[in-house]
Design a protein around this motif. Structure first.
Motif, PDB file in Angstrom:
ATOM      1  N   UNK A 321       0.858  -1.186   0.000  1.00 16.26           N
ATOM      2  CA  UNK A 321       0.000   0.000   0.000  1.00 16.26           C
ATOM      3  C   UNK A 321       0.893   1.234   0.000  1.00 16.26           C
ATOM      4  N   UNK A 322       0.360   2.404  -0.365  1.00 20.49           N
ATOM      5  CA  UNK A 322       1.147   3.629  -0.223  1.00 20.49           C
ATOM      6  C   UNK A 322       1.562   3.833   1.225  1.00 20.49           C
ATOM      7  N   UNK A 323       2.805   4.245   1.416  1.00 21.12           N
ATOM      8  CA  UNK A 323       3.339   4.316   2.779  1.00 21.12           C
ATOM      9  C   UNK A 323       2.539   5.259   3.671  1.00 21.12           C
ATOM     10  N   UNK A 324       1.940   6.308   3.082  1.00 23.78           N
ATOM     11  CA  UNK A 324       1.211   7.251   3.913  1.00 23.78           C
ATOM     12  C   UNK A 324      -0.009   6.618   4.566  1.00 23.78           C
ATOM     13  N   UNK A 325      -0.419   5.439   4.101  1.00 23.46           N
ATOM     14  CA  UNK A 325      -1.583   4.771   4.683  1.00 23.46           C
ATOM     15  C   UNK A 325      -1.191   3.671   5.671  1.00 23.46           C
ATOM     16  N   UNK A 326       0.090   3.448   5.882  1.00 29.95           N
ATOM     17  CA  UNK A 326       0.528   2.410   6.822  1.00 29.95           C
ATOM     18  C   UNK A 326       0.498   2.974   8.236  1.00 29.95           C
ATOM     19  N   UNK A 327      -0.375   2.436   9.073  1.00 31.76           N
ATOM     20  CA  UNK A 327      -0.569   2.968  10.419  1.00 31.76           C
ATOM     21  C   UNK A 327       0.162   2.171  11.489  1.00 31.76           C
ATOM     22  N   UNK A 328       0.510   0.932  11.202  1.00 26.27           N
ATOM     23  CA  UNK A 328       1.301   0.113  12.115  1.00 26.27           C
ATOM     24  C   UNK A 328       2.110  -0.861  11.280  1.00 26.27           C
ATOM     25  N   UNK A 329       3.428  -0.863  11.473  1.00 27.56           N
ATOM     26  CA  UNK A 329       4.308  -1.788  10.756  1.00 27.56           C
ATOM     27  C   UNK A 329       4.941  -2.728  11.774  1.00 27.56           C
ATOM     28  N   UNK A 330       4.725  -4.025  11.573  1.00 21.60           N
ATOM     29  CA  UNK A 330       5.282  -5.059  12.456  1.00 21.60           C
ATOM     30  C   UNK A 330       6.261  -5.905  11.643  1.00 21.60           C
ATOM     31  N   UNK A 331       7.453  -6.091  12.167  1.00 23.57           N
ATOM     32  CA  UNK A 331       8.479  -6.883  11.491  1.00 23.57           C
ATOM     33  C   UNK A 331       8.636  -8.212  12.225  1.00 23.57           C
ATOM     34  N   UNK A 332       8.376  -9.309  11.523  1.00 26.45           N
ATOM     35  CA  UNK A 332       8.619 -10.642  12.080  1.00 26.45           C
ATOM     36  C   UNK A 332      10.058 -11.019  11.757  1.00 26.45           C
ATOM     37  N   UNK A 362       0.888 -12.353  21.510  1.00 31.54           N
ATOM     38  CA  UNK A 362       0.879 -11.403  22.627  1.00 31.54           C
ATOM     39  C   UNK A 362       2.108 -10.506  22.614  1.00 31.54           C
ATOM     40  N   UNK A 363       3.249 -11.075  22.258  1.00 33.58           N
ATOM     41  CA  UNK A 363       4.471 -10.260  22.189  1.00 33.58           C
ATOM     42  C   UNK A 363       4.345  -9.211  21.090  1.00 33.58           C
ATOM     43  N   UNK A 364       3.782  -9.589  19.952  1.00 33.75           N
ATOM     44  CA  UNK A 364       3.584  -8.620  18.871  1.00 33.75           C
ATOM     45  C   UNK A 364       2.611  -7.533  19.296  1.00 33.75           C
ATOM     46  N   UNK A 365       1.545  -7.911  20.012  1.00 37.42           N
ATOM     47  CA  UNK A 365       0.595  -6.917  20.507  1.00 37.42           C
ATOM     48  C   UNK A 365       1.262  -5.972  21.500  1.00 37.42           C
ATOM     49  N   UNK A 366       2.082  -6.512  22.378  1.00 39.21           N
ATOM     50  CA  UNK A 366       2.818  -5.716  23.357  1.00 39.21           C
ATOM     51  C   UNK A 366       3.726  -4.697  22.662  1.00 39.21           C
ATOM     52  N   UNK A 367       4.514  -5.145  21.702  1.00 41.49           N
ATOM     53  CA  UNK A 367       5.426  -4.229  21.008  1.00 41.49           C
ATOM     54  C   UNK A 367       4.641  -3.215  20.173  1.00 41.49           C
ATOM     55  N   UNK A 368       3.524  -3.635  19.599  1.00 46.12           N
ATOM     56  CA  UNK A 368       2.698  -2.717  18.826  1.00 46.12           C
ATOM     57  C   UNK A 368       2.135  -1.620  19.709  1.00 46.12           C
TER      58      UNK A 368
END
Length: 509
Positions: A321-332, A362-368
């Motif tokens: 998606x266009x970067x301006x629309x990315x509201x949360x980026x999670x890196x696995x 849960x860890x991803x939710x915590x970091x988010x």
């Protein structure tokens, strides 16, 4: 910095922006790509606003100028720097949070330009606070672009930039060529190679897909999940984890309350090597798509992960998606140790491959939550306390004693006594379980209040920190006894849920 014309029939100019510390002597301009074309705002750091500043702040400014130097329009965005700890909300213009800081950055922006515009002038405005906390403004020119017509007749001589700092505007020469369909030509300071001291990324984007689609990214809360350190033979591992994370996060409160407003995308990347640099021990080097590293910026944990290659993050996001629309980026991150991080100035959440799938989600939710709400750890991490860098779920003993807790507006009537003070207050020395959870009469234990042990300690001493029971944390309090910011097995507390919900509703009301 490169600029390109828009597609045929599209108004405005599309700016492909690339900012490096070497080129313009600043860390990043992370807020620029999050500008919605319909929400461009004027500069916020101006003389009338000085009365509201008690700490440094910085802003990038783009002036659209006529041939005689007249400023026809101006737009401003937060700019990161070494001393910059404040972010200006692109939606409200208010100061909040902390921006991305990186060696370089790139993004896209559409700016309306009318026929009178001859120059695009980039500058930086800094609010400087002296030792008596008196603010003043300085403005530093960064680069100038001249609009000129037709095929490229060769480079123009650089426009002379004045000594810095110097109040703007400064005189600009008129363009030498007649106007026609504009092209954009670099005429500012020379650009220098930005990657000299950093390892170049190794890899490419493999595939981008949308897992959950609830509507147009422009008015939805969009989560983008990116893989890091997965080789071509391991992309199926990332795909399975991305699906798990997507559906697990959307089943986690408060995200579950907004499922109809959330899109989730997954971007699979292929790295040359499996794993990431410095994990499990410092000194190991891996060629990966994001050049992510453990023990990042000298931290004492292999799972404190970060990257200087934030431009690669943007490229990955824009595959979906266009970067301006990315509201949360999670890196696995493809490492088989449990942990994660959310370096506050990066605005990214990193999570490793937990063997336990529930803990992984849960860890991803915590970091988010760190990213979305600037939330503190609700255990004793023995971090030094900084009065200028506060967290919405952390309070001091003085605030508890003075009944000035920031989360008091979220209290229910039964949680306050006749004097308007919280009934649930747990201090160091009060009854605790063996794992340092409060022992209080029901229902008080489940109430909003003030519970000792949250993030900071006095004195700070990370090497000797005992996480949940360290007495040095007795001066700092969290809102509730249980929260996912304290232990992954808990739900988010009311304060943290409110912060996450506010972040989602700000984008998808």
């Amino acid at each position: 910095m490169t600029l390109q014309r828009p597609e045929r029939g599209t108004p405005g100019l599309s700016l492909e922006v690339h900012v490096s510390r070497d080129a313009v002597e600043m860390r990043a301009a992370a807020a620029i790509p999050r500008v919605d074309p319909g929400r461009l705002r004027p500069p916020a750091l101006v003389e009338p606003a000085l009365a509201y500043f008690d700490r440094p702040a910085s802003e990038l400014v783009l002036d659209l100028r006529a041939a005689d130097g007249e400023i026809l329009a101006a737009f401003g965005w937060p700019a990161a720097a070494e001393t910059f700890h404040t972010e200006i909300s692109l939606r409200t213009g208010e100061l909040a949070g902390s921006p991305m800081r990186a060696v370089e950055w790139e993004g896209r922006l559409r700016v309306p330009v009318d026929e009178r515009v001859a120059f695009l002038v980039f500058s930086r405005t800094d609010v400087v606070v002296d030792d008596r906390r008196r603010p003043s403004l300085t403005q530093t020119p960064l680069a100038v672009f001249a609009l000129r017509p037709g095929p490229d007749p060769g480079p123009l001589p650089p426009l002379p930039l004045p000594p810095e700092p110097l109040p703007l505007p400064w005189p600009l020469p008129p363009p030498r060529l007649p106007r026609a369909t504009p092209e954009i030509v670099w005429v500012g300071p020379p650009r220098r190679r930005p990657y000299a001291v950093y390892q170049l990324p190794g890899g490419h984007v493999h595939e981008a897909r949308t897992i959950v689609d609830t509507g147009d990214p422009a008015d939805r809360f969009d989560i983008v999940i990116i893989g890091e350190g997965f080789t071509a033979d391991e992309t199926d591992v990332f795909d399975a984890r991305a699906d798990l994370l997507c559906h697990g996060l959307l089943s986690t409160t408060p995200f579950s309350s907004y499922r109809d407003r959330i899109n989730v995308h997954a971007v699979s990347t292929v790295s040359v090597d499996s794993g990431i640099t410095n994990v499990p021990a410092p000194g190991t080097t891996k060629r990966t798509y994001l050049s992510a590293e453990g023990f990042w910026e000298g931290k004492n944990s292999a799972t404190f992960i970060g990257t200087h290659a934030t431009w690669q993050v943007i490229k990955a996001v824009e595959a979906a998606i266009p970067y301006q629309h990315a509201d949360l980026v999670i890196v696995i991150v493809n490492v088989l140790i449990e942990g994660g991080s959310a370096p506050r100035h990066l605005g990214l959440a990193f999570v490793t491959l937990y063997g336990d799938h529930a803990k992984f989600v849960s860890a991803a939710a915590h970091e988010s939550a760190h990213v979305l709400g600037a939330l503190a750890e609700e255990y004793v991490s023995c971090m030094p306390f900084d009065q200028t860098d506060r967290h919405p779920n952390e309070a001091t003993l003085a605030e508890v004693t003075g009944n000035t807790l920031a989360w008091r507006p979220l209290a229910q009537p039964a949680e306050l006594d006749a004097g308007g003070r919280f009934r649930a207050v747990h201090r160091y020395g009060d009854s605790m379980t063996t794992d340092c959870q409060p022992i209080m009469a029901s229902p008080i234990q489940g109430m909003l209040g003030a519970f000792w042990g949250c993030m900071c300690s006095e004195p700070a001493d990370p090497p000797g920190c005992t996480t949940f029971c360290d007495q040095r944390g007795e001066w700092f309090f969290r809102p509730m006894a249980e929260c996912k910011m304290r232990r992954l097995r808990y739900d988010f507390c009311r304060v943290c849920s409110d912060r996450i919900s506010s972040a989602i509703l700000a984008v998808a009301p």
